[in-house]
Design a protein around this motif. Structure first.
Motif, mmCIF file in Angstrom:
data_model
loop_
_atom_site.group_PDB
_atom_site.id
_atom_site.type_symbol
_atom_site.label_atom_id
_atom_site.label_comp_id
_atom_site.label_asym_id
_atom_site.label_seq_id
_atom_site.Cartn_x
_atom_site.Cartn_y
_atom_site.Cartn_z
ATOM 1 N N SER A 134 -20.714 -34.220 -14.099
ATOM 2 C CA SER A 134 -20.844 -35.558 -13.531
ATOM 3 C C SER A 134 -20.976 -35.600 -12.013
ATOM 4 N N ASP A 135 -20.734 -34.486 -11.328
ATOM 5 C CA ASP A 135 -20.839 -34.581 -9.871
ATOM 6 C C ASP A 135 -22.306 -34.613 -9.445
ATOM 7 N N ALA A 136 -22.541 -35.045 -8.250
ATOM 8 C CA ALA A 136 -23.904 -35.253 -7.770
ATOM 9 C C ALA A 136 -24.516 -33.996 -7.154
ATOM 10 N N HIS A 137 -23.722 -32.970 -6.951
ATOM 11 C CA HIS A 137 -24.229 -31.739 -6.352
ATOM 12 C C HIS A 137 -25.283 -31.100 -7.250
ATOM 13 N N ARG A 138 -26.308 -30.554 -6.674
ATOM 14 C CA ARG A 138 -27.348 -29.845 -7.422
ATOM 15 C C ARG A 138 -27.087 -28.351 -7.322
ATOM 16 N N TYR A 139 -27.199 -27.698 -8.456
ATOM 17 C CA TYR A 139 -26.969 -26.263 -8.540
ATOM 18 C C TYR A 139 -28.273 -25.553 -8.874
ATOM 19 N N ASP A 140 -28.201 -24.243 -9.010
ATOM 20 C CA ASP A 140 -29.389 -23.476 -9.375
ATOM 21 C C ASP A 140 -29.853 -23.902 -10.771
ATOM 22 N N PRO A 141 -31.107 -23.628 -11.129
ATOM 23 C CA PRO A 141 -31.653 -24.104 -12.417
ATOM 24 C C PRO A 141 -30.857 -23.669 -13.648
ATOM 25 N N SER A 142 -30.349 -22.443 -13.668
ATOM 26 C CA SER A 142 -29.577 -21.993 -14.832
ATOM 27 C C SER A 142 -28.282 -22.773 -14.979
ATOM 28 N N THR A 143 -27.602 -23.002 -13.869
ATOM 29 C CA THR A 143 -26.356 -23.772 -13.910
ATOM 30 C C THR A 143 -26.628 -25.211 -14.322
ATOM 31 N N GLU A 144 -27.711 -25.780 -13.841
ATOM 32 C CA GLU A 144 -28.062 -27.150 -14.230
ATOM 33 C C GLU A 144 -28.348 -27.236 -15.730
ATOM 34 N N ARG A 145 -29.019 -26.232 -16.281
ATOM 35 C CA ARG A 145 -29.277 -26.223 -17.735
ATOM 36 C C ARG A 145 -27.955 -26.130 -18.500
ATOM 37 N N TYR A 146 -27.059 -25.293 -18.006
ATOM 38 C CA TYR A 146 -25.741 -25.147 -18.621
ATOM 39 C C TYR A 146 -24.993 -26.488 -18.597
ATOM 40 N N ARG A 147 -24.986 -27.153 -17.458
ATOM 41 C CA ARG A 147 -24.297 -28.446 -17.346
ATOM 42 C C ARG A 147 -24.919 -29.483 -18.275
ATOM 43 N N ARG A 148 -26.247 -29.524 -18.352
ATOM 44 C CA ARG A 148 -26.909 -30.478 -19.255
ATOM 45 C C ARG A 148 -26.589 -30.171 -20.717
ATOM 46 N N MET A 149 -26.562 -28.886 -21.068
ATOM 47 C CA MET A 149 -26.248 -28.502 -22.445
ATOM 48 C C MET A 149 -24.804 -28.866 -22.783
#
Length: 181
Positions: A134-149
């Motif tokens: 839920s935080d607004a920080h953007r991470y690397d693409p793999s971490t973002e996929r993990y968070r979305r999953m």
């Protein structure tokens, strides 16, 4: 009964989950499904704390860092299960060490399906997940996929669970169902 407990780190999710699982078991068999595969001393210390926290509560521990449904092959599914945590289980599935920790989206989708099936298969389950998406920080693409999953898994579990609770600063926010303690 099935419960999804989510929230930030060190907010009391595991304590609530343990209390719920013991209450649901009502003196019967209750399993702690340990999903973390330790990779460093910090992980091992966290595991030791969790073991100490549940000492004397009567849990039988099932080590299951991957392929969740395999842990049901030799146990009584009419028992109560505390799975701690969805977050670690997904991490293990998405970033397998045998694939050099490269993202495996197919494994993530399988993990999501297994969690839903698990919830529908056992009599009582308490799932612990971390609200890290839920935080607004953007991470690397793999971490973002993990968070979305993880967010998708939590939504799917919220649909199939009887009760959904968010823990924030030790306070319980009930989103669905009832807390039976």
């Amino acid at each position: 009964m099935t419960y999804l407990i989510s929230g930030g780190a060190k907010n009391g999710k595991s304590s609530l989950a343990q209390n719920l699982a013991v209450s649901l078991a009502a003196g019967g068999t209750h399993y702690y499904v340990a999903t973390m595969i330790p990779v460093d001393e910090e992980d091992r210390a966290r595991i030791r704390r969790h073991i100490a926290d549940r000492a004397g509560l009567g849990f039988e521990t099932l080590e299951c860092g991957k392929h969740l449904m395999s842990c049901l092959e030799t146990v009584d599914t009419s028992a109560t299960f505390l799975l701690d945590s969805v977050t670690a289980l997904l991490m293990n599935e998405l970033f397998p060490p045998e694939q050099n920790y490269r993202l495996d989206l197919a494994a993530g989708m399988r993990c999501a399906g297994e969690l839903e099936t698990f919830a529908k298969t056992v009599k009582n389950a308490v799932f612990v997940s971390d609200f890290i998406y839920s935080d607004a920080h953007r991470y690397d693409p793999s971490t973002e996929r993990y968070r979305r999953m993880l967010a998708e898994i939590d939504r799917r579990l919220a649909r199939v669970c009887d009760t959904v609770v968010e823990v924030s600063a030790g306070q319980y926010i009930l989103h669905k169902g009832e807390l039976a303690l």
